[in-house]
Design an enzyme around this catalytic site. Sequence first.
Site, PDB file in Angstrom:
ATOM      1  N   ASP A 169      -2.425   1.668  -4.705  1.00 23.00           N
ATOM      2  CA  ASP A 169      -3.551   2.070  -3.860  1.00 23.00           C
ATOM      3  C   ASP A 169      -4.874   1.099  -4.356  1.00 23.00           C
ATOM      4  O   ASP A 169      -4.578   0.211  -5.301  1.00 23.00           O
ATOM      5  CB  ASP A 169      -3.931   3.516  -4.184  1.00 23.00           C
ATOM      6  CG  ASP A 169      -3.171   4.546  -3.550  1.00 23.00           C
ATOM      7  OD1 ASP A 169      -2.638   4.292  -2.652  1.00 23.00           O
ATOM      8  OD2 ASP A 169      -2.709   5.451  -4.291  1.00 23.00           O
TER       9      ASP A 169
ATOM     10  N   HIS B  53       0.773  -1.209  -0.038  1.00 21.33           N
ATOM     11  CA  HIS B  53      -0.007   0.127  -0.089  1.00 21.33           C
ATOM     12  C   HIS B  53       0.834   1.366   0.137  1.00 21.33           C
ATOM     13  O   HIS B  53       0.465   2.393  -0.039  1.00 21.33           O
ATOM     14  CB  HIS B  53      -1.154  -0.034   1.226  1.00 21.33           C
ATOM     15  CG  HIS B  53      -2.286   0.642   0.801  1.00 21.33           C
ATOM     16  ND1 HIS B  53      -2.404   1.546  -0.126  1.00 21.33           N
ATOM     17  CD2 HIS B  53      -3.350   0.561   1.678  1.00 21.33           C
ATOM     18  CE1 HIS B  53      -3.656   2.163  -0.128  1.00 21.33           C
ATOM     19  NE2 HIS B  53      -4.291   1.317   0.636  1.00 21.33           N
TER      20      HIS B  53
END
Length: 433
Positions: free
Chosen positions: A409, A405
């Site tokens: 995204d 992450h």
Amino acid sequence: MPRMGESITEGTIIEWYVKEGDSFEEGDALLEVATDKVDNEVPAPFSGKMISQMFNAGDVVPIGEIVAILELSEISGPKKSPSKPLKQKHKSNSSSAKNSPLGAGGISNSTSISSSSSSPSSFRVNENIFISPLVDSIARKNHISYEELARIPGTGKDGRLRKSDLSEYLANGRPFKFAQAVPEPSGFQIPDLKFDKGKGKIIEMDRMRQMISDHMVFSKHTSPHVTAYVEADLTDMATWRNKNKDDFQEKYGERLTFTPLFVEAVSKAIVDFPMINSSLDGKNIIVKDEINIGMATALPSGNLIVPVVKNADKKNLQELAAATNELAGKARDNKLKADDTSGSTFTISNVGTFGSLMGTPIINQPEAAILATGIIKKRAEVMEREDGDTIEIRQMMYLSLSFDHRIVDGYLAGSFLRRIADYMEDCDMDRKI
């Protein structure tokens, strides 16, 4: 100790083929080294004599560490610089000191096996950090690799490491050591909880299992893992494969499994979403030029290895089948080489092979994501047709994508994962082999 692939920080000496005092020819195997990926022989860079061995069989040695001192044979003559430069080391107190002057070729008669070049007074780790002989001596005593030294902030001129920097680092418990917990900025320390681990048969982890353990802990510690899921209808793909697998093997001499079909779909999706094919380097994102798909594969020992299909996006189905079958065969026979397991940019883990419905795989560092494919299972599904909904038997499979992450995204991960499923579902039933 030469570097034998990405993320490799150390190797275990399995066996010395040349004893101290013995002569050898250029290209002869000097020793065999094992890593968490494969076992490799280290060839002699020139003809000469084995002066001394710094480590014994069974020792675990960091990458870049000197493992042996070699004497260049006089008949070898001038040599072109090898692809991996050799570190020159002068031993004034050794038995071969009288042979130490540089010859016409510019290579010392007393040379150490290494993966980086240096002068006798310092070692260059990268463009910004230099390690003095004193710091190097302390690091060797404490088994600190050059990669770990490169992470320690230096307070000397131009960021140079000082003895006090290393002493403070050791006093703080080596916070940058590979696969070791690092205290959070908040000052939180991992409590030393005294768990009751029970009693039973004690089985010592083998070398590969220890390295896999370190790699997995390092990945979870480094990358904030998030996992996304989709479901794919593989009825058409399974039907097409079952219809054509016999003709495919007869025509090409290769088994047609689901693996090359999965690799093909993933490669197409990566072309559509190139940012998923990346790695993080500090504050920079490296988007890879090549699409090399790693296949998580179980070895006969039960350990895991990741052979790599190079340039998967440029191969047709027959080439993908040949590549995946060859790599799987090498893995079963323990014949994988370093090149077979290096350079992956994205990894697939087929947990469905073991009957698992789905999985949440750990990212294969330094990649940005990893895909898990579950078991293909027949289920009753509601199908929307023009003349009304129907209930049909369909072959369904769950796909899960674990992603880093920091650089990926949810929108990118979800879109990429859905695109893989779309390519799998949009199987051309009229496709010719």
